[in-house]
Design a protein around this motif. Structure first.
Motif, short mmCIF file in Angstrom:
data_model
loop_
_atom_site.label_atom_id
_atom_site.label_comp_id
_atom_site.label_asym_id
_atom_site.label_seq_id
_atom_site.Cartn_x
_atom_site.Cartn_y
_atom_site.Cartn_z
N ALA A 233 0.83 -1.21 0.00
CA ALA A 233 0.00 0.00 0.00
C ALA A 233 0.86 1.25 0.00
O ALA A 233 0.55 2.24 -0.70
CB ALA A 233 -0.93 -0.01 1.21
N ARG A 234 1.95 1.23 0.78
CA ARG A 234 2.83 2.40 0.82
C ARG A 234 3.49 2.63 -0.53
O ARG A 234 3.62 3.77 -0.99
CB ARG A 234 3.90 2.23 1.91
CG ARG A 234 3.39 2.42 3.32
CD ARG A 234 4.54 2.62 4.30
NE ARG A 234 5.44 1.48 4.33
CZ ARG A 234 5.29 0.45 5.17
NH1 ARG A 234 4.28 0.45 6.03
NH2 ARG A 234 6.15 -0.55 5.17
N ARG A 235 3.91 1.54 -1.19
CA ARG A 235 4.55 1.69 -2.49
C ARG A 235 3.56 2.23 -3.52
O ARG A 235 3.91 3.05 -4.36
CB ARG A 235 5.11 0.35 -2.96
CG ARG A 235 6.32 -0.10 -2.14
CD ARG A 235 7.08 -1.21 -2.85
NE ARG A 235 8.17 -1.66 -2.00
CZ ARG A 235 8.09 -2.71 -1.18
NH1 ARG A 235 6.99 -3.42 -1.13
NH2 ARG A 235 9.11 -3.05 -0.42
N ARG A 236 2.33 1.74 -3.45
CA ARG A 236 1.32 2.24 -4.38
C ARG A 236 1.06 3.73 -4.15
O ARG A 236 0.88 4.50 -5.11
CB ARG A 236 0.03 1.45 -4.21
CG ARG A 236 0.10 0.06 -4.83
CD ARG A 236 -1.14 -0.75 -4.54
NE ARG A 236 -1.11 -2.02 -5.26
CZ ARG A 236 -1.85 -3.07 -4.94
NH1 ARG A 236 -2.65 -3.01 -3.89
NH2 ARG A 236 -1.77 -4.18 -5.65
N ASP B 298 6.71 2.91 -13.28
CA ASP B 298 7.47 1.96 -12.48
C ASP B 298 6.54 0.93 -11.87
O ASP B 298 5.52 1.29 -11.27
CB ASP B 298 8.21 2.70 -11.35
CG ASP B 298 9.31 3.59 -11.88
OD1 ASP B 298 9.76 3.33 -13.01
OD2 ASP B 298 9.70 4.53 -11.17
N PRO B 299 6.86 -0.37 -11.96
CA PRO B 299 6.04 -1.39 -11.32
C PRO B 299 6.26 -1.40 -9.83
O PRO B 299 7.24 -0.86 -9.33
CB PRO B 299 6.55 -2.69 -11.95
CG PRO B 299 7.99 -2.40 -12.25
CD PRO B 299 8.03 -0.95 -12.67
N ILE B 300 5.35 -2.04 -9.10
CA ILE B 300 5.55 -2.24 -7.67
C ILE B 300 6.42 -3.48 -7.53
O ILE B 300 6.00 -4.59 -7.80
CB ILE B 300 4.20 -2.43 -6.96
CG1 ILE B 300 3.35 -1.16 -7.12
CG2 ILE B 300 4.40 -2.77 -5.50
CD1 ILE B 300 1.96 -1.32 -6.58
N GLU B 301 7.66 -3.26 -7.10
CA GLU B 301 8.61 -4.35 -7.02
C GLU B 301 8.45 -5.11 -5.71
O GLU B 301 7.96 -4.57 -4.72
CB GLU B 301 10.04 -3.79 -7.11
CG GLU B 301 10.34 -3.10 -8.44
CD GLU B 301 10.41 -4.07 -9.61
OE1 GLU B 301 10.44 -5.29 -9.35
OE2 GLU B 301 10.42 -3.62 -10.75
N PRO B 302 8.91 -6.38 -5.68
CA PRO B 302 8.93 -7.11 -4.42
C PRO B 302 9.87 -6.43 -3.44
O PRO B 302 10.68 -5.59 -3.82
CB PRO B 302 9.45 -8.51 -4.82
CG PRO B 302 9.33 -8.56 -6.28
CD PRO B 302 9.41 -7.17 -6.80
N ASP B 303 9.77 -6.83 -2.17
CA ASP B 303 10.64 -6.25 -1.16
C ASP B 303 12.10 -6.49 -1.53
O ASP B 303 12.48 -7.61 -1.88
CB ASP B 303 10.40 -6.91 0.21
CG ASP B 303 9.03 -6.54 0.74
OD1 ASP B 303 8.50 -5.53 0.29
OD2 ASP B 303 8.51 -7.30 1.57
#
Length: 289
Positions: free
Chosen positions: A245-248, A276-281
């Motif tokens: 959610a924070r990345r979005r 930019d995509p939402i990348e994994p941690d």
């Protein structure tokens, strides 16, 4: 001279007396009386740094904690954090900046306090430690002291309203330095560090003298002790959703800023599949490693 840290400590001690909080400290002798060191603690509440720092006073040391940059940006906490010479961590900026500053501080003989999990554990059990804390100690060649705190999460923790309850017992424990050789593997040292912290947490939980007042008050106990806190697996799932959610939110903010800039200069903002995509941690969001 500590024109800010010293009066803050005085204010904290006054608060403890007024609220009837007893703070029990164990193992402070494991903290070096002088010279640099890194203290690595579990993270269960927003007041952890106060009580871990309080415990280090028994060794005559002041701890400089790494904390989110947002805390330093706050109009009230910011001047205090800067005055106490804590270290800001900008998770959206140069993630290695805190490592460089920590190395400089360790070179000056300071004690650096770290929460290797990087965020408060909703399960109230250590998990998912990042490698940056161990790397910090290894690269500087300084003692890595495991620590644990218990009880302060009953006052203020993630997902719950503050509860300024009187008479709460607080416990802080420190253990022997985690052993490592020059050039040691950071993941192996991190694992040993996490095990040492977990042992300390387990000891404090076992010896904690207070129990929940009723069933509704069992929220502050871990699931394996009969509490209603999430299991470590459930807590990790919640934390992952929060990170996504924070990345979005950050991505949306960047796109809105780019769109505004595009409107001003007549260019189109990047969006859709080109954004930019939402990348994994990453392996270590704390330090970028």
């Amino acid at each position: 001279m500590e024109p800010v840290y010293t009066p803050v400590i005085g204010a904290a001690l006054s608060l403890f007396r007024v609220m009837g909080w007893k703070v029990e400290v164990r193992g402070a002798e494991h903290i070096p009386a002088d010279g640099p060191a890194v203290i690595a603690s579990n993270h269960i509440g927003y007041l952890d740094f106060i009580f871990v720092g309080y415990g280090a006073r028994d060794a005559g040391r002041l701890v400089r904690f790494a904390a989110k940059k947002e805390v330093f940006d706050h109009p009230v906490s910011g001047p205090l954090m800067r005055g106490m010479k804590h270290l800001p961590v900008d998770r959206d900026g140069d993630r290695m900046a805190v490592m460089r500053e920590a190395q400089r501080r360790l070179g000056l003989g300071q004690v650096i306090g770290m929460f290797p999990e990087g965020t408060i554990s909703r399960s109230f059990m250590p998990s998912g430690a990042k490698t940056g804390t161990a790397r910090m100690a290894i690269e500087a060649g300084v003692p890595l002291i495991p620590a644990a705190v218990w009880g302060d999460h009953r006052i203020m923790t993630k997902g719950r309203k503050p509860n300024w309850q009187r008479g709460v017992h607080m416990m802080v424990g420190f253990g022997p330095a985690v052993e490592y050789d020059e050039g040691a593997d950071t993941r192996e040292v991190t694992q040993r560090m996490t095990e040492a912290i977990t042992d300390l947490v387990t000891e404090l939980q076992r010896d904690y003298p207070q129990v929940p007042a009723d069933d509704e008050d069992r929220w502050w106990l871990p699931a394996h002790l009969g509490g209603t806190a999430p299991t470590p697996e459930e807590a990790e799932a919640i934390a992952r959703e929060e990170r996504i959610a924070r990345r979005r939110a950050r991505k949306a903010a960047r796109e809105a800023e780019a769109a505004t800039a595009g409107d001003r200069d007549g260019t189109a903002a990047v969006s859709g599949d080109d954004a930019d995509p939402i990348e994994p941690d990453p392996v270590d969001p704390e330090t970028g490693g």
